[in-house]
Design an enzyme around this catalytic site. Structure first.
Site, short mmCIF file in Angstrom:
data_model
loop_
_atom_site.label_atom_id
_atom_site.label_comp_id
_atom_site.label_asym_id
_atom_site.label_seq_id
_atom_site.Cartn_x
_atom_site.Cartn_y
_atom_site.Cartn_z
CD GLU A 98 -2.92 0.93 2.44
OE1 GLU A 98 -3.55 1.92 2.81
OE2 GLU A 98 -3.03 -0.20 2.98
CG ASP A 100 -1.85 4.62 2.75
OD1 ASP A 100 -2.45 4.06 1.82
OD2 ASP A 100 -1.73 4.12 3.88
CD GLU A 102 -4.89 7.17 5.46
OE1 GLU A 102 -5.72 6.27 5.37
OE2 GLU A 102 -4.18 7.35 6.49
CB THR A 116 2.75 9.94 3.31
OG1 THR A 116 3.94 10.11 4.09
CG2 THR A 116 2.31 11.29 2.74
CG ASN A 117 2.21 4.12 6.66
OD1 ASN A 117 3.39 3.80 6.58
ND2 ASN A 117 1.41 3.68 7.62
CE LYS A 126 8.76 0.16 5.98
NZ LYS A 126 9.73 0.05 7.08
CD GLU A 127 2.90 5.24 10.83
OE1 GLU A 127 4.11 5.21 11.14
OE2 GLU A 127 2.07 4.43 11.27
CG ASP A 191 -11.97 6.16 15.43
OD1 ASP A 191 -11.90 6.81 14.37
OD2 ASP A 191 -11.73 4.94 15.49
CD1 TRP A 192 -9.05 6.78 13.28
CD2 TRP A 192 -7.29 7.96 12.57
NE1 TRP A 192 -8.99 6.66 11.91
CE2 TRP A 192 -7.91 7.36 11.44
CE3 TRP A 192 -6.14 8.73 12.36
CZ2 TRP A 192 -7.44 7.52 10.14
CZ3 TRP A 192 -5.67 8.90 11.05
CH2 TRP A 192 -6.32 8.29 9.96
N GLY A 196 -5.93 13.21 17.52
CA GLY A 196 -6.01 11.90 18.16
C GLY A 196 -7.40 11.49 18.56
NE ARG A 256 5.65 3.85 15.19
CZ ARG A 256 5.15 4.22 14.02
NH1 ARG A 256 5.23 5.50 13.64
NH2 ARG A 256 4.56 3.36 13.23
#
Length: 269
Positions: A98, A100, A102, A116-117, A126-127, A191-192, A196, A256
């Site tokens: 994929e 992205d 968004e 993006t990812n 990999k955002e 919800d996100w 957030g 992270r």
């Protein structure tokens, strides 16, 4: 008529033909939304709408193994908090690939977040996220995905914002074996999506609408995009975007990845 005028007139005709060649009736199907996705203007415009009952989306009729896809999009204006407008490529199956774009909505006056990812074999994380240097709701802007065997380049109005290279040689997964279909959608993700999930969709502003036009899909491997790299000018523009407009980069998220950044973040090639 002089040779120059003939050439100029011919160029205008070619440009006009190229402009009108993009046709949503030919290239895509409205996949869901129960009438909320509409192809208009003889296939030149596609609108997606979202209300409290449902969003909407469309997808390409064909799958592609590598390609360059351009799409002009005008995002939901006003208070778009909780909404997500998308344009992406995705393969089938549980270990999907994929790529992205968004667009995460926000309160009136606050900027959109471009999320993006990249996924390979079902693994993403990999955002990179950006603000845009213009109002994406006032006019159409061109968002492009270039995907060839060596790299993925995401551009906005021909300005590169992200490059993800093929680093399989050091064990990094790269999408290269599964054909992908192009998708686009407008849906509720309160919800996100905004702060957030703290800011919810204001349904009194519904229906929300995003518009798409001038789709261009080039999947011919003898085209320039198949071996395209970033030249020095493109690299300088990429650095400008990432310095001034990037707001999140997984490569620098030490909380992270406490054991160190992923391998593709530390290679210089």
């Amino acid at each position: 008529m002089s040779p120059f005028k003939i050439f100029f007139f011919t160029a205008l005709l070619v440009a006009a033909f190229s402009f009108s060649a993009a046709d949503f009736n030919t290239d895509v199907n409205v996949a869901w939304g129960n009438g909320r996705g509409k192809i208009l203007n003889n296939g030149q415009l596609l609108t997606l709408s979202l209300d409290k009952s449902s969003g909407s989306g469309f997808q390409s009729k064909t799958e592609y193994l590598f390609g360059k896809i351009d799409m002009q999009i005008k995002l939901v204006p006003g208070n778009s908090a909780g909404t997500v407008t998308t344009f992406y490529l995705k393969s089938e199956g549980s270990t999907w690939d994929e790529i992205d774009f968004e667009f995460l909505g926000n309160m009136s006056g606050d900027p959109y977040t471009l999320h993006t990812n990249v996924y390979a074999q079902g693994k993403g994380d990999k955002e990179q996220q950006f603000y845009l240097w213009f109002d994406p709701t006032a006019n159409f802007h061109t968002y492009s995905i270039l995907w060839n065997p060596q790299r993925i380049i995401l551009t906005v109005d021909d300005t590169p914002i992200r490059e993800f290279k093929n680093h399989e040689s050091i064990g990094v997964l790269f999408p290269k074996n599964k054909p992908m279909r192009m998708y686009a959608s407008l849906w509720n993700a309160d919800d996100w999506a905004t702060r957030g999930g703290l800011v919810k969709t204001d349904w009194s502003k519904a229906p929300f609408m995003a518009s798409y036009r001038n789709i261009k899909i080039d999947s011919k491997p003898n085209s320039n995009w198949y071996t395209q790299e970033m030249d020095s000018t493109s690299q300088a523009r990429l650095r400008w975007v990432q310095k001034n407009y990037m707001i999140y980069n997984y490569c620098t998220d030490h909380k992270r990845f406490p054991q160190g950044a992923p391998k593709e973040c530390t290679t210089s090639s």
